[in-house]
Design a protein around this motif. Structure first.
Motif, PDB file in Angstrom:
ATOM      1  N   ILE A   3       0.857  -1.183   0.000  1.00 59.70           N
ATOM      2  CA  ILE A   3       0.000   0.000   0.000  1.00 59.70           C
ATOM      3  C   ILE A   3       0.893   1.234   0.000  1.00 59.70           C
ATOM      4  N   GLU A   4       0.325   2.346  -0.442  1.00 60.78           N
ATOM      5  CA  GLU A   4       1.120   3.546  -0.707  1.00 60.78           C
ATOM      6  C   GLU A   4       1.908   4.037   0.506  1.00 60.78           C
ATOM      7  N   ASN A   5       1.341   3.954   1.698  1.00 61.04           N
ATOM      8  CA  ASN A   5       2.068   4.481   2.855  1.00 61.04           C
ATOM      9  C   ASN A   5       3.265   3.609   3.247  1.00 61.04           C
ATOM     10  N   GLN A   6       3.457   2.467   2.598  1.00 60.82           N
ATOM     11  CA  GLN A   6       4.614   1.609   2.854  1.00 60.82           C
ATOM     12  C   GLN A   6       5.811   1.949   1.966  1.00 60.82           C
ATOM     13  N   ILE A   7       5.614   2.833   1.004  1.00 64.46           N
ATOM     14  CA  ILE A   7       6.680   3.140   0.043  1.00 64.46           C
ATOM     15  C   ILE A   7       7.960   3.611   0.732  1.00 64.46           C
ATOM     16  N   PRO A   8       7.925   4.595   1.645  1.00 66.41           N
ATOM     17  CA  PRO A   8       9.189   5.031   2.265  1.00 66.41           C
ATOM     18  C   PRO A   8       9.943   3.901   2.968  1.00 66.41           C
ATOM     19  N   ALA A   9       9.244   3.052   3.689  1.00 68.25           N
ATOM     20  CA  ALA A   9       9.903   1.938   4.386  1.00 68.25           C
ATOM     21  C   ALA A   9      10.490   0.946   3.389  1.00 68.25           C
ATOM     22  N   PHE A  10       9.750   0.649   2.324  1.00 62.40           N
ATOM     23  CA  PHE A  10      10.228  -0.253   1.279  1.00 62.40           C
ATOM     24  C   PHE A  10      11.531   0.282   0.678  1.00 62.40           C
ATOM     25  N   VAL A  11      11.529   1.561   0.305  1.00 61.45           N
ATOM     26  CA  VAL A  11      12.716   2.178  -0.295  1.00 61.45           C
ATOM     27  C   VAL A  11      13.889   2.132   0.687  1.00 61.45           C
ATOM     28  N   GLU A  12      13.638   2.471   1.938  1.00 60.61           N
ATOM     29  CA  GLU A  12      14.696   2.456   2.946  1.00 60.61           C
ATOM     30  C   GLU A  12      15.282   1.053   3.120  1.00 60.61           C
ATOM     31  N   GLU A  13      14.431   0.043   3.143  1.00 61.92           N
ATOM     32  CA  GLU A  13      14.914  -1.330   3.302  1.00 61.92           C
ATOM     33  C   GLU A  13      15.742  -1.785   2.106  1.00 61.92           C
ATOM     34  N   VAL A  14      15.289  -1.459   0.894  1.00 56.88           N
ATOM     35  CA  VAL A  14      16.053  -1.832  -0.301  1.00 56.88           C
ATOM     36  C   VAL A  14      17.398  -1.100  -0.290  1.00 56.88           C
ATOM     37  N   ALA A  15      17.390   0.199  -0.007  1.00 55.76           N
ATOM     38  CA  ALA A  15      18.628   0.982   0.007  1.00 55.76           C
ATOM     39  C   ALA A  15      19.598   0.472   1.074  1.00 55.76           C
ATOM     40  N   SER A  16      19.071  -0.015   2.195  1.00 55.75           N
ATOM     41  CA  SER A  16      19.940  -0.495   3.274  1.00 55.75           C
ATOM     42  C   SER A  16      20.721  -1.754   2.895  1.00 55.75           C
ATOM     43  N   LYS A  53       7.918  -9.524   1.787  1.00 51.00           N
ATOM     44  CA  LYS A  53       7.303  -8.791   2.896  1.00 51.00           C
ATOM     45  C   LYS A  53       6.275  -7.784   2.399  1.00 51.00           C
ATOM     46  N   TYR A  54       6.632  -7.026   1.350  1.00 55.15           N
ATOM     47  CA  TYR A  54       5.741  -5.962   0.865  1.00 55.15           C
ATOM     48  C   TYR A  54       4.768  -6.436  -0.199  1.00 55.15           C
ATOM     49  N   GLY A  55       5.059  -7.527  -0.853  1.00 49.80           N
ATOM     50  CA  GLY A  55       4.141  -8.068  -1.853  1.00 49.80           C
ATOM     51  C   GLY A  55       4.142  -7.291  -3.156  1.00 49.80           C
ATOM     52  N   ARG A  56       3.115  -7.553  -3.929  1.00 49.64           N
ATOM     53  CA  ARG A  56       2.972  -6.932  -5.246  1.00 49.64           C
ATOM     54  C   ARG A  56       2.996  -5.417  -5.128  1.00 49.64           C
ATOM     55  N   ARG A  57       3.691  -4.762  -6.070  1.00 49.03           N
ATOM     56  CA  ARG A  57       3.802  -3.307  -6.025  1.00 49.03           C
ATOM     57  C   ARG A  57       3.674  -2.646  -7.395  1.00 49.03           C
ATOM     58  N   ASP A  58       3.383  -3.442  -8.432  1.00 48.56           N
ATOM     59  CA  ASP A  58       3.312  -2.872  -9.779  1.00 48.56           C
ATOM     60  C   ASP A  58       2.235  -1.805  -9.908  1.00 48.56           C
TER      61      ASP A  58
END
Length: 119
Positions: A3-16, A53-58
């Motif tokens: 869901i949209e409000n998970q985007i910042p956490a997703f980006v932070e986890e990938v960048a980490s 963890k975050y699932g589908r995001r397309d």
């Protein structure tokens, strides 16, 4: 499904993980192709776990891209005068313009053209 409000956490986890996740032409790339083979082998399980963890995001591609731009994570930082762009894996790709859905299309060198490549 992400869901949209998970985007910042997703980006932070990938960048980490060391992947340079960036917005590219209305989409985004994890940046894992820039890692050495050894580093990629170490990071791959982490990336797969994050994706699970975050699932589908397309359905959020545009929103993820906009978020990445808003935090300064985008490529290329400056467009070349001739409209080309490149990376360590696909140097010299050629921007061709927007498709009918407003998404940039590109042609990568060395690929047989069967249609535009959506990025």
């Amino acid at each position: 499904m992400m869901i949209e409000n998970q985007i910042p956490a997703f980006v932070e986890e990938v960048a980490s993980t060391g992947c340079d996740i960036v917005a590219v032409l209305g989409g985004f790339l994890f940046g894992d192709a820039d890692l050495s083979t050894e580093d990629y082998e170490l990071v791959e399980p982490q990336i797969l776990a994050i994706c699970a963890k975050y699932g589908r995001r397309d359905h959020l591609t545009k929103e993820i891209s906009h978020y990445l731009v808003s935090i300064g994570r985008y490529y290329p930082k400056e467009a070349d005068a001739d409209g080309t762009f490149g990376s360590s894996k696909c140097p010299g790709g050629k921007l061709e313009g927007l498709n009918d859905k407003g998404t940039w299309i590109a042609m990568m060198p060395g690929l047989k053209r069967t249609g535009p490549t959506k990025l």
